[in-house]
Design a protein around this motif. Structure first.
Motif, PDB file in Angstrom:
ATOM      1  N   GLY A  96       0.810  -1.204   0.000  1.00  0.00           N
ATOM      2  CA  GLY A  96       0.000   0.000   0.000  1.00  0.00           C
ATOM      3  C   GLY A  96       0.845   1.255   0.000  1.00  0.00           C
ATOM      4  N   HIS A  97       0.148   2.378   0.140  1.00  0.00           N
ATOM      5  CA  HIS A  97       0.793   3.684   0.181  1.00  0.00           C
ATOM      6  C   HIS A  97       1.929   3.747   1.198  1.00  0.00           C
ATOM      7  CE1 HIS A  97      -2.436   6.448  -1.679  1.00  0.00           C
ATOM      8  NE2 HIS A  97      -1.287   6.786  -2.230  1.00  0.00           N
ATOM      9  N   THR A  98       1.623   3.339   2.420  1.00  0.00           N
ATOM     10  CA  THR A  98       2.509   3.611   3.544  1.00  0.00           C
ATOM     11  C   THR A  98       3.882   2.982   3.349  1.00  0.00           C
ATOM     12  OG1 THR A  98       0.566   3.684   4.982  1.00  0.00           O
ATOM     13  CG2 THR A  98       2.710   3.506   6.045  1.00  0.00           C
ATOM     14  N   GLU A  99       3.905   1.731   2.945  1.00  0.00           N
ATOM     15  CA  GLU A  99       5.179   1.042   2.752  1.00  0.00           C
ATOM     16  C   GLU A  99       5.976   1.659   1.593  1.00  0.00           C
ATOM     17  OE1 GLU A  99       2.234  -1.497   4.793  1.00  0.00           O
ATOM     18  OE2 GLU A  99       2.186  -0.368   2.907  1.00  0.00           O
ATOM     19  N   PHE A 100       5.271   2.075   0.539  1.00  0.00           N
ATOM     20  CA  PHE A 100       5.933   2.737  -0.589  1.00  0.00           C
ATOM     21  C   PHE A 100       6.541   4.069  -0.150  1.00  0.00           C
ATOM     22  CE2 PHE A 100       5.298   5.001  -4.888  1.00  0.00           C
ATOM     23  CZ  PHE A 100       6.554   4.627  -5.332  1.00  0.00           C
ATOM     24  N   LEU A 101       5.798   4.834   0.635  1.00  0.00           N
ATOM     25  CA  LEU A 101       6.304   6.114   1.131  1.00  0.00           C
ATOM     26  C   LEU A 101       7.551   5.910   1.989  1.00  0.00           C
ATOM     27  CD1 LEU A 101       2.862   7.668   2.045  1.00  0.00           C
ATOM     28  CD2 LEU A 101       4.421   8.590   0.334  1.00  0.00           C
ATOM     29  N   ALA A 102       7.520   4.882   2.831  1.00  0.00           N
ATOM     30  CA  ALA A 102       8.689   4.617   3.679  1.00  0.00           C
ATOM     31  C   ALA A 102       9.903   4.258   2.826  1.00  0.00           C
ATOM     32  CB  ALA A 102       8.378   3.492   4.662  1.00  0.00           C
ATOM     33  N   ALA A 103       9.690   3.490   1.765  1.00  0.00           N
ATOM     34  CA  ALA A 103      10.803   3.140   0.876  1.00  0.00           C
ATOM     35  C   ALA A 103      11.337   4.381   0.173  1.00  0.00           C
ATOM     36  CB  ALA A 103      10.342   2.107  -0.146  1.00  0.00           C
ATOM     37  N   LEU A 104      10.446   5.256  -0.292  1.00  0.00           N
ATOM     38  CA  LEU A 104      10.877   6.484  -0.961  1.00  0.00           C
ATOM     39  C   LEU A 104      11.657   7.396  -0.012  1.00  0.00           C
ATOM     40  CD1 LEU A 104       7.663   7.374  -3.013  1.00  0.00           C
ATOM     41  CD2 LEU A 104       9.815   6.472  -3.908  1.00  0.00           C
ATOM     42  N   CYS A 105      11.323   7.314   1.267  1.00  0.00           N
ATOM     43  CA  CYS A 105      12.004   8.138   2.270  1.00  0.00           C
ATOM     44  C   CYS A 105      13.207   7.433   2.890  1.00  0.00           C
ATOM     45  CB  CYS A 105      11.028   8.532   3.374  1.00  0.00           C
ATOM     46  SG  CYS A 105       9.710   9.646   2.833  1.00  0.00           S
ATOM     47  N   ALA A 106      13.547   6.257   2.365  1.00  0.00           N
ATOM     48  CA  ALA A 106      14.701   5.485   2.840  1.00  0.00           C
ATOM     49  C   ALA A 106      14.601   5.123   4.315  1.00  0.00           C
ATOM     50  CB  ALA A 106      16.003   6.245   2.566  1.00  0.00           C
ATOM     51  N   CYS A 107      13.386   4.840   4.777  1.00  0.00           N
ATOM     52  CA  CYS A 107      13.225   4.395   6.162  1.00  0.00           C
ATOM     53  C   CYS A 107      12.206   3.253   6.238  1.00  0.00           C
ATOM     54  CB  CYS A 107      12.808   5.551   7.065  1.00  0.00           C
ATOM     55  SG  CYS A 107      11.314   6.422   6.549  1.00  0.00           S
ATOM     56  N   PRO A 108      12.397   2.195   5.461  1.00  0.00           N
ATOM     57  CA  PRO A 108      11.445   1.086   5.488  1.00  0.00           C
ATOM     58  C   PRO A 108      11.375   0.436   6.858  1.00  0.00           C
ATOM     59  CG  PRO A 108      13.459   0.456   4.350  1.00  0.00           C
ATOM     60  CD  PRO A 108      13.538   1.929   4.561  1.00  0.00           C
ATOM     61  N   GLY A 109      10.157   0.114   7.261  1.00  0.00           N
ATOM     62  CA  GLY A 109       9.944  -0.507   8.563  1.00  0.00           C
ATOM     63  C   GLY A 109       9.725   0.466   9.686  1.00  0.00           C
ATOM     64  N   GLU A 110       9.970   1.744   9.449  1.00  0.00           N
ATOM     65  CA  GLU A 110       9.792   2.746  10.499  1.00  0.00           C
ATOM     66  C   GLU A 110       8.440   3.445  10.417  1.00  0.00           C
ATOM     67  OE1 GLU A 110      13.122   5.417  10.846  1.00  0.00           O
ATOM     68  OE2 GLU A 110      14.544   3.849  10.239  1.00  0.00           O
ATOM     69  N   GLU A 111       7.655   3.137   9.382  1.00  0.00           N
ATOM     70  CA  GLU A 111       6.366   3.794   9.192  1.00  0.00           C
ATOM     71  C   GLU A 111       5.351   3.299  10.218  1.00  0.00           C
ATOM     72  OE1 GLU A 111       6.365   0.086   6.623  1.00  0.00           O
ATOM     73  OE2 GLU A 111       7.784   1.662   7.140  1.00  0.00           O
ATOM     74  N   ILE A 112       4.573   4.226  10.743  1.00  0.00           N
ATOM     75  CA  ILE A 112       3.563   3.922  11.755  1.00  0.00           C
ATOM     76  C   ILE A 112       2.285   4.661  11.393  1.00  0.00           C
ATOM     77  CG2 ILE A 112       2.917   4.255  14.187  1.00  0.00           C
ATOM     78  CD1 ILE A 112       5.923   3.926  14.820  1.00  0.00           C
ATOM     79  N   MET A 113       1.155   3.999  11.494  1.00  0.00           N
ATOM     80  CA  MET A 113      -0.113   4.590  11.112  1.00  0.00           C
ATOM     81  C   MET A 113      -0.827   5.215  12.301  1.00  0.00           C
ATOM     82  SD  MET A 113      -3.328   2.901   9.035  1.00  0.00           S
ATOM     83  CE  MET A 113      -3.937   1.851  10.359  1.00  0.00           C
TER      84      MET A 113
END
Length: 333
Positions: free
Chosen positions: A131-148
């Motif tokens: 989804g959006h959130t995981e893609f955004l985290a990858a674009l921001c070079a911080c995968p796994g740090e995204e929290i909803m």
């Protein structure tokens, strides 16, 4: 509060209600003085309904916003038929998100507001993110740090486990994860919401928060140790609280955000209280990202005309919240 930089509003799925919502949001906000946004989308979808100005950079948005919808063109490959998603246009949806993030990371836009996407449409093209959130985290070079976070005027909630089955959520719930999520929420409340001393309410997992072990031991073995660690780090938190009472009208004024153990524990009370103005906020990123708390609504999508069947309330709330968050973040440097 007027935003200092324009916000980037993404295309979403062009066959959904995103184009209609973009136009309706512009109509509602263009003379409000609340700040500007620009739409990263296909101008051919909207230009017959409202005046459109195609811009070359975000800085041009403010000058034209009161008179026309600023559009930074992202063209669809195939003809768009409202209500009929086409995987050939997935590239435009993805490019819109990617460009929006790039502008914010470069300091040229204040935040990203994402229109709804259809995950299955993107997946059909080999898109590797759920989804959006995981893609955004990858674009921001911080995968796994995204929290909803889901936020509304009445309640803010943060689920510790998100888009997994309930059985999987129970298997992956750990003390470390609770601590990590709560710390991210605490930081965001200070930095992006202007709350100097956040108060966190930590939900229990089991009925009656376990009833002293009679209805489950996770409160004692997993959740309480997380609370102890958070308090030792100076974070104001209470719990574990019984989930069946902590969202009542009398309880909600006692905390700023509820940290919940799984998806539905968090989202059911928020959507019941305020579905129209619920906003999806992604914490843990170096950028601000908000989104309306609904989907593409293909069943009511139509051509962009003077009439919009979709309720624009959640997108307006997402735009306004992103603007407020960007001001708080800029003030804090």
């Amino acid at each position: 509060m007027k935003t200092l930089k324009p916000l980037a509003l993404t295309l979403g799925d062009p066959a959904g209600i995103g184009p209609q919502l973009a136009v309706e949001a512009w109509r509602r906000l263009r003379l409000s003085g609340e700040g500007a946004f620009f739409w990263l989308g296909d101008p051919r979808l909207v230009e017959s309904a409202v005046p459109v100005t195609c811009i070359g950079s975000p800085k041009e948005a403010g000058a034209v916003f009161s008179d026309s919808l600023p559009v930074l063109p992202v063209f669809c490959e195939a003809d768009v038929v409202p209500g009929r998603p086409d995987s050939r246009n997935a590239g435009a949806t993805i490019s819109s998100i990617r460009l929006a993030v790039e502008y914010v990371l470069a300091g040229r836009a204040g935040g990203v507001v994402t229109n709804p996407i259809a995950k299955h449409v993107l997946a059909a093209t080999g898109f590797p993110y759920p989804g959006h959130t995981e893609f955004l985290a990858a674009l921001c070079a911080c995968p796994g740090e995204e929290i909803m976070m889901l936020a509304s005027p009445q309640l803010k909630v943060v689920p510790v486990t998100v888009h997994v089955s309930l059985r999987r959520a129970l298997d992956t719930l750990t003390t470390d994860r609770i601590v990590s999520v709560a710390k991210a929420a605490n930081t965001a409340l200070k930095r992006d919401f202007g709350i100097a001393a956040p108060r966190l309410a930590i939900a229990g997992l089991n009925p009656h928060a376990g009833e002293h072990g009679m209805m489950g031991e996770e409160e004692t073995t997993i959740i309480q140790p997380a609370i102890d660690r958070l308090r030792a780090q100076g974070i104001n938190c209470q719990g574990p609280l019984p989930p069946d009472t902590m969202f009542s009208a009398n309880a909600r004024p006692n905390y700023d955000t509820a940290i919940c153990m799984y998806h539905d524990q968090a989202l059911i009370p928020l959507k019941t209280l305020d579905m129209a103005e619920g906003v999806n906020v992604t914490l843990g990123l170096p950028i601000i990202r908000t989104s309306p708390d609904h989907g593409t609504a293909f069943d009511i999508a139509g051509p962009v005309t003077g009439f919009c069947r979709a309720d624009v309330s959640s997108l307006l709330a997402a735009i306004r919240l992103a603007g407020e968050m960007s001001i708080y973040r800029e003030r804090r440097g």
